[in-house]
Design an enzyme around this catalytic site. Structure first.
Site, short mmCIF file in Angstrom:
data_model
loop_
_atom_site.label_atom_id
_atom_site.label_comp_id
_atom_site.label_asym_id
_atom_site.label_seq_id
_atom_site.Cartn_x
_atom_site.Cartn_y
_atom_site.Cartn_z
CB THR A 13 73.52 25.32 54.86
OG1 THR A 13 72.48 25.09 53.49
CG2 THR A 13 72.87 24.16 55.59
CB SER A 55 75.03 30.35 47.83
OG SER A 55 74.86 28.93 47.45
CB THR A 86 77.76 24.27 49.83
OG1 THR A 86 76.42 23.58 49.92
CG2 THR A 86 78.30 24.04 51.46
CG ASP A 87 73.09 24.93 46.21
OD1 ASP A 87 73.63 23.74 47.08
OD2 ASP A 87 72.05 25.12 46.07
#
Length: 323
Positions: A13, A55, A86-87
């Site tokens: 992101t 990710s 971030t995932d």
């Protein structure tokens, strides 16, 4: 002379544009740096792109390429920063910590809001990561810098899908917090993960979830798929249903390692209950309880152990050290 930092970009992101609903990684590594002119006041920063994907689409091959590149540049700079979605950030950070040692700290960061969204958090997080990477107290280990906090790779988890304060370290808390002028340490920085030196993944591990009324079918399907090891995402202190507990006992008897991690957000596994699916029974029958390591990270640790060792006792030793 200014300290030096290498930024390794992988997408996510922080590199995305298009806003909510259509976010796609479009920004290259140089664009990320140009968005934060204050970086030049902290360090001499150079960047390169390892990947440009969300990710959740990263592969083991790409993450191992990232680990190799981080090792290479860490010997040439004062700190390494990885920009990442971030995932799966907590998994990539933990895997890097697990498979290698680095001559400089490696700090992951990212964003919850795309680069062209109002209130984008990527620039602030990137600045925080660079500040941590060159702070004298951080000399090794892998970390996540997010929302003005620095977390150890082993402890950190993504705790919210969308809030800016996305990451937490349950019970341990962050290693440090940042103010405008300084970094405040809460405990001694350093790697909290014993190394399992592998250069890739050559094993298959399936995660089996326990819960109300779960039978043996999910475990049987995992074995039919060719799993070399099983991670049980257990309830509470490390417990499961009677039917699944009985099946796990037979799997361990076949020489297939079963690792028991709790699905709870915080706390540790412990062999307390002695019923068929209780943690004490599972442990007595050879399952490995891995303390406060969450299932997604227990999977990575078991994958690395199986990729490194064939002997069941050696695999167990890797899993039990530094639980």
């Amino acid at each position: 002379m200014s300290p030096t930092v290498a930024v390794l970009a992988t997408g996510g992101t922080i590199a995305s544009t298009g806003g909510a609903g259509e976010a796609t990684p479009t920004e290259d590594a140089d664009a990320l740096l140009e968005a934060v002119p204050e970086l030049g006041e902290v360090a001499d920063v150079e960047s390169e792109e390892v990947a440009r994907v969300p990710s959740f689409e990263l592969t083991f091959e790409t993450v191992f390429d990232l680990a190799e590149r981080a090792r290479e540049v860490a010997s040439e700079v004062d700190g390494v920063v990885v920009t990442h979605g971030t995932d799966t950030m907590e998994e990539s950070a933990y895997l890097l910590d697990l498979v290698g040692e680095y001559a400089a700290p490696v700090v992951f960061t990212g964003a919850q809001r795309a680069a062209d969204e109002t209130g984008a958090d990527g620039p602030t997080n990137l600045l925080s990561a660079v500040r941590a990477a060159v702070h004298g107290s951080f000399t090794d280990g892998v970390y996540v810098a997010f929302n003005e906090e620095i977390h150890a790779a082993r402890a950190v988890t993504k705790a919210h899908t969308s809030k800016l304060e996305a990451f937490e370290s349950p019970e341990e808390g962050p290693v440090a917090t940042l103010t405008r002028e300084r970094i405040r340490l809460h405990r001694e920085p350093g790697s909290e993960t014993p190394t399992i030196p592998v250069e890739g993944i050559s094993a298959a591990v399936e995660v089996v979830n326990s819960g109300l009324g779960v039978g043996a079918t999910p475990l049987e399907r995992a074995l039919e798929s060719g799993a070399d090891g099983i991670v049980l995402s257990a309830t509470g202190l490390g417990n499961t249903t009677q039917e699944l507990g009985d099946a796990i006992t037979s799997v361990v008897d076949r020489g297939i390692p079963v690792v028991v991690a709790s699905r709870c957000h915080a706390g540790t596994t412990e062999g307390v209950y002695a019923t068929a699916g209780g943690g004490a029974t599972l442990e007595e029958h050879g399952a490995i309880l891995v303390g406060d390591l969450r299932p997604q990270k227990a999977r990575l640790k078991l994958l690395c152990a199986l990729s490194r060792a064939d002997d069941p006792e050696e695999v167990r030793a890797f899993l039990e050290v530094g639980r």
